[in-house]
Design an enzyme around this catalytic site. Structure first.
Site, PDB file in Angstrom:
ATOM      1  N   GLY A  12       0.775  -1.239   0.000  1.00 43.76           N
ATOM      2  CA  GLY A  12       0.000   0.000   0.000  1.00 43.76           C
ATOM      3  C   GLY A  12       0.805   1.286   0.000  1.00 43.76           C
ATOM      4  O   GLY A  12       0.327   2.305   0.502  1.00 43.76           O
ATOM      5  N   ASN A  14       1.415   3.088  -2.608  1.00 45.78           N
ATOM      6  CA  ASN A  14       0.669   4.021  -3.465  1.00 45.78           C
ATOM      7  C   ASN A  14      -0.541   4.581  -2.727  1.00 45.78           C
ATOM      8  O   ASN A  14      -0.850   5.765  -2.855  1.00 45.78           O
ATOM      9  CB  ASN A  14       0.245   3.335  -4.768  1.00 45.78           C
ATOM     10  CG  ASN A  14       1.362   3.331  -5.788  1.00 45.78           C
ATOM     11  OD1 ASN A  14       1.685   4.355  -6.387  1.00 45.78           O
ATOM     12  ND2 ASN A  14       1.988   2.178  -5.968  1.00 45.78           N
ATOM     13  N   ILE A  93      -8.057  -9.644 -11.063  1.00 46.89           N
ATOM     14  CA  ILE A  93      -8.643  -9.217 -12.335  1.00 46.89           C
ATOM     15  C   ILE A  93     -10.142  -8.981 -12.144  1.00 46.89           C
ATOM     16  O   ILE A  93     -10.828  -9.766 -11.494  1.00 46.89           O
ATOM     17  CB  ILE A  93      -8.426 -10.304 -13.431  1.00 46.89           C
ATOM     18  CG1 ILE A  93      -6.931 -10.619 -13.589  1.00 46.89           C
ATOM     19  CG2 ILE A  93      -9.051  -9.893 -14.752  1.00 46.89           C
ATOM     20  CD1 ILE A  93      -6.093  -9.501 -14.157  1.00 46.89           C
ATOM     21  N   LEU A  94     -10.625  -7.881 -12.715  1.00 48.72           N
ATOM     22  CA  LEU A  94     -12.050  -7.541 -12.597  1.00 48.72           C
ATOM     23  C   LEU A  94     -12.766  -7.888 -13.905  1.00 48.72           C
ATOM     24  O   LEU A  94     -12.201  -7.720 -14.992  1.00 48.72           O
ATOM     25  CB  LEU A  94     -12.186  -6.050 -12.286  1.00 48.72           C
ATOM     26  CG  LEU A  94     -11.578  -5.639 -10.933  1.00 48.72           C
ATOM     27  CD1 LEU A  94     -11.377  -4.128 -10.863  1.00 48.72           C
ATOM     28  CD2 LEU A  94     -12.450  -6.127  -9.776  1.00 48.72           C
ATOM     29  N   ASN A 108      -5.936   2.821 -12.891  1.00 54.05           N
ATOM     30  CA  ASN A 108      -4.940   1.870 -12.366  1.00 54.05           C
ATOM     31  C   ASN A 108      -3.545   2.460 -12.537  1.00 54.05           C
ATOM     32  O   ASN A 108      -3.297   3.200 -13.486  1.00 54.05           O
ATOM     33  CB  ASN A 108      -5.040   0.557 -13.160  1.00 54.05           C
ATOM     34  CG  ASN A 108      -4.027  -0.481 -12.726  1.00 54.05           C
ATOM     35  OD1 ASN A 108      -3.861  -0.754 -11.540  1.00 54.05           O
ATOM     36  ND2 ASN A 108      -3.314  -1.061 -13.686  1.00 54.05           N
ATOM     37  N   HIS A 110       0.274   1.238 -13.264  1.00 54.93           N
ATOM     38  CA  HIS A 110       1.054   0.074 -13.696  1.00 54.93           C
ATOM     39  C   HIS A 110       2.533   0.458 -13.740  1.00 54.93           C
ATOM     40  O   HIS A 110       2.874   1.513 -14.271  1.00 54.93           O
ATOM     41  CB  HIS A 110       0.575  -0.407 -15.071  1.00 54.93           C
ATOM     42  CG  HIS A 110       1.295  -1.637 -15.523  1.00 54.93           C
ATOM     43  ND1 HIS A 110       0.988  -2.894 -15.028  1.00 54.93           N
ATOM     44  CD2 HIS A 110       2.353  -1.799 -16.359  1.00 54.93           C
ATOM     45  CE1 HIS A 110       1.820  -3.778 -15.561  1.00 54.93           C
ATOM     46  NE2 HIS A 110       2.652  -3.144 -16.373  1.00 54.93           N
ATOM     47  N   ASP A 151      -4.611  -3.990 -18.608  1.00 57.75           N
ATOM     48  CA  ASP A 151      -3.708  -2.872 -18.918  1.00 57.75           C
ATOM     49  C   ASP A 151      -3.958  -2.291 -20.310  1.00 57.75           C
ATOM     50  O   ASP A 151      -3.026  -1.818 -20.967  1.00 57.75           O
ATOM     51  CB  ASP A 151      -2.237  -3.313 -18.802  1.00 57.75           C
ATOM     52  CG  ASP A 151      -1.878  -3.810 -17.408  1.00 57.75           C
ATOM     53  OD1 ASP A 151      -2.480  -3.307 -16.434  1.00 57.75           O
ATOM     54  OD2 ASP A 151      -1.021  -4.695 -17.291  1.00 57.75           O
TER      55      ASP A 151
HETATM   56  C1  GAR Z   1       3.124  -1.065  -7.469  1.00 66.44           C
HETATM   57  O1  GAR Z   1       4.406  -1.065  -8.038  1.00 66.44           O
HETATM   58  C2  GAR Z   1       2.067  -1.052  -8.562  1.00 66.44           C
HETATM   59  O2  GAR Z   1       2.423  -0.268  -9.654  1.00 66.44           O
HETATM   60  C3  GAR Z   1       2.014  -2.500  -8.931  1.00 66.44           C
HETATM   61  O3  GAR Z   1       2.097  -3.201  -7.705  1.00 66.44           O
HETATM   62  C4  GAR Z   1       2.858  -2.401  -6.762  1.00 66.44           C
HETATM   63  C5  GAR Z   1       2.051  -2.227  -5.508  1.00 66.44           C
HETATM   64  O4  GAR Z   1       2.777  -1.575  -4.502  1.00 66.44           O
HETATM   65  N1  GAR Z   1       0.820  -2.803  -9.669  1.00 66.44           N
HETATM   66  C6  GAR Z   1       0.769  -3.690 -10.679  1.00 66.44           C
HETATM   67  O5  GAR Z   1       1.722  -4.370 -11.014  1.00 66.44           O
HETATM   68  C7  GAR Z   1      -0.580  -3.791 -11.365  1.00 66.44           C
HETATM   69  N2  GAR Z   1      -0.478  -4.588 -12.557  1.00 66.44           N
HETATM   70  P1  GAR Z   1       2.065  -0.873  -3.268  1.00 66.44           P
HETATM   71  O6  GAR Z   1       1.104  -1.891  -2.648  1.00 66.44           O
HETATM   72  O7  GAR Z   1       3.181  -0.538  -2.344  1.00 66.44           O
HETATM   73  O8  GAR Z   1       1.334   0.357  -3.767  1.00 66.44           O
END
Ligand code: GAR
Length: 197
Positions: A12, A14, A93-94, A108, A110, A151
């Site tokens: 988490g 982000n 996946i939704l 999202n 990525h 994506d």
């Molecule tokens: C992040 O790097 C995000 O971009 C990626 O997972 C990580 C989550 O980190 N998402 C994907 O790969 C989606 N396809 P976080 O839980 O610390 O935010």
């Protein structure tokens, strides 16, 4: 006020960036109304609870099938009055039914420059492993709308990040987060909340 719900699966960071930018006023006209994890015990849930944001885990395993799980998700999201759903490290996946229900209201983050290193199987650290394997010198992050594909929705913003000699998937992931993800995602929410996109 844009009511935002954040879907998470893991650490988490982000989500934390979004919480911090709402707190310091860099994201305006926005309220985080709910955080939902598809993984029990995800640290992201604690981050939400620390700021008194309603947070819960809904694991697919506890439901008869994906449809029942999504129905419950929709119930929680609509119940909170959600205007915008933010996938912040959400690794489930939704379905098309779900994405159609919230057409143009799901974004999202990525961790690559789409269309590189994206689609089925490209998530989390795996994305950075593949970028290093390919030997690219520049990677980055992308914020995009979520449609029925993986994506494949309309791109909102991207930021490039240099790969450095000696990078491991972990060091590269950290740099992409610091230099791109934690900046781009809050910015996109602020832009949507203030009708700039
Ligand atoms: C992040 O790097 C995000 O971009 C990626 O997972 C990580 C989550 O980190 N998402 C994907 O790969 C989606 N396809 P976080 O839980 O610390 O935010």
């Amino acid at each position: 006020m844009l009511k935002v719900s954040v879907l998470v699966s893991g650490g988490g960071t982000n989500l934390q960036a979004i919480i911090d930018r709402v707190a310091d006023g860099k994201i305006t006209n926005t309220e985080i109304v709910k955080v939902i994890s598809n993984k029990k015990g995800a640290y992201a849930l604690e981050r939400a609870q620390k700021r008194n944001i309603p947070a819960l885990a809904l694991s697919k395993k506890d439901f008869g099938d994906s449809d029942e799980w999504e129905n419950r998700l929709i119930e929680e999201l609509d119940g909170a009055g959600t205007d915008l759903i933010v996938l912040a490290g959400f690794l489930a996946i939704l379905s098309e039914k779900f994405t159609k229900h919230y057409e143009n209201r799901i974004i999202n983050i990525h961790p690559s420059l789409i269309p590189s290193f994206c689609g089925a199987g490209y998530y989390g650290l795996k994305v950075h492993e593949e970028a290093l394997k390919k030997g690219v010198k520049v990677t980055g992050a992308t914020v995009h709308y979520v449609n029925e594909g993986i994506d494949s929705g309309k791109i909102i913003s991207q930021k490039a990040v240099y790969v450095q000699d000696g990078d491991t998937p972990e060091t590269l992931q950290r740099r992409v987060m610091e230099q791109a993800e934690w900046i781009l995602l809050p910015q996109a929410i602020d832009d949507i909340a203030n009708n700039r996109i």
